[in-house]
Design a protein around this motif. Sequence first.
Motif, mmCIF file in Angstrom:
data_model
loop_
_atom_site.group_PDB
_atom_site.id
_atom_site.type_symbol
_atom_site.label_atom_id
_atom_site.label_comp_id
_atom_site.label_asym_id
_atom_site.label_seq_id
_atom_site.Cartn_x
_atom_site.Cartn_y
_atom_site.Cartn_z
ATOM 1 N N ASP A 152 -25.011 3.907 14.380
ATOM 2 C CA ASP A 152 -24.252 2.999 15.240
ATOM 3 C C ASP A 152 -25.153 2.180 16.157
ATOM 4 O O ASP A 152 -24.805 1.855 17.279
ATOM 5 C CB ASP A 152 -23.228 3.772 16.070
ATOM 6 N N CYS A 153 -26.326 1.818 15.642
ATOM 7 C CA CYS A 153 -27.304 1.126 16.476
ATOM 8 C C CYS A 153 -26.973 -0.325 16.740
ATOM 9 O O CYS A 153 -27.523 -0.931 17.649
ATOM 10 C CB CYS A 153 -28.685 1.183 15.826
ATOM 11 N N CYS A 201 -28.883 7.149 17.767
ATOM 12 C CA CYS A 201 -27.979 6.172 17.161
ATOM 13 C C CYS A 201 -28.508 5.683 15.820
ATOM 14 O O CYS A 201 -27.727 5.331 14.934
ATOM 15 C CB CYS A 201 -27.685 5.018 18.118
ATOM 16 N N ASP A 252 -27.261 8.333 13.545
ATOM 17 C CA ASP A 252 -25.805 8.339 13.420
ATOM 18 C C ASP A 252 -25.233 7.021 12.915
ATOM 19 O O ASP A 252 -24.027 6.919 12.675
ATOM 20 C CB ASP A 252 -25.171 8.695 14.767
ATOM 21 N N LYS A 280 -26.113 -0.956 20.143
ATOM 22 C CA LYS A 280 -27.038 -0.437 21.148
ATOM 23 C C LYS A 280 -28.155 -1.443 21.433
ATOM 24 O O LYS A 280 -28.539 -2.241 20.598
ATOM 25 C CB LYS A 280 -27.680 0.869 20.651
#
Length: 364
Positions: free
Chosen positions: A314-315, A309, A312, A318
Amino acid sequence: MRSGSSMTSYSKDLELGGSPHIFTFEELEVATDGFSASRELGDGGFGTVYKGKLKDGRVVAVKRLYKNNYRRVEQFLNEVDILSRLLHQNLVILYGCTSRMSRDLLLVYEFIANGTVADHLHGSRSAERGLTWPLRLNIAIETAEALAYLHAVEIIHRDVKTTNILLDNSFHVKVADFGLSRLFPLEVTHVSTVPQGTPGYVDPVYHQCYKLTDKSDVYSFGVVLVELISSKPAVDMSRSHSEINLANMALNRIQNHEVVQLVDLELGYDTDPETKRTIDRVAEVAFQCLQMERDLRPSIKEVVEILTCVRDGDCRAKSMKKKASQKEDAHLLTEGLQFSPDSVIHRFHSQSTNHSVASNASGL
């Protein structure tokens, strides 16, 4: 060394998917030009590796185990047994070996042409500057995926380090060297006072209990992460005493908000905001992996998820769920670790962090 009967039992426990091809000593001697020094690819604690070419045209790497190593038969059988049952795109392929009764114990692997991660970070190929930050992040993810595969089938690598991470021509990872690897069935506790792993990478808890677990691989992987962001070796005697061990340096720098003093600035940390963002995130993951208390370290599966992530982007949605003892519950957040530089320090800023730093300083 295991007895013959226990070694047979050990092999049976592994439930091998198939027997490796058996090469003769003579054909491998021919393949390596008589184990010519000009064919040497490197050497390590267990043997020397040579480049060879088989009769069928395949280019291979041939590991010749040292004769003066009293544990060499055990290490030989261990690596053959484990690699014979594994198949993963980021694990080196074992083509075969000589008979255990051969005059020399030889292992034959696929040849990986682009050297090791260590070569590219701070070794013979570091001047090429071939490892950009995006490549390094992918190397971290692929290495973690290989370890997650091993842990899923209850195998601990036990010698995770940048010299055991090979790179192909596209900079994809092949994790190698399983001579120290072990199964870790939950009902079995393996205790060994024989030195395990490599200085600078070995779990410091090992020196207290003489046991390595899957979280020991996580610790070693944390050191690899720090090497990837810093381009520094795990141990460097030319550094100040408190920073000879890279893990100790990293814990201090990250805890004190001094990541900029740790990273390789040529990666673009101070010129590209996105690079800075992702390096900071990876530094946080390394910090968690390097915690002294094993229960505070993430699983390697969690590490894969977080690093993916990070790559990518999109942490923010998370979090990393942490298992904490009742003692830690009083000062640890009950929710998962949210990813920001302060969150790591606040979460682990306690005796456990200071203990981790102090323990790593003496863990050479």
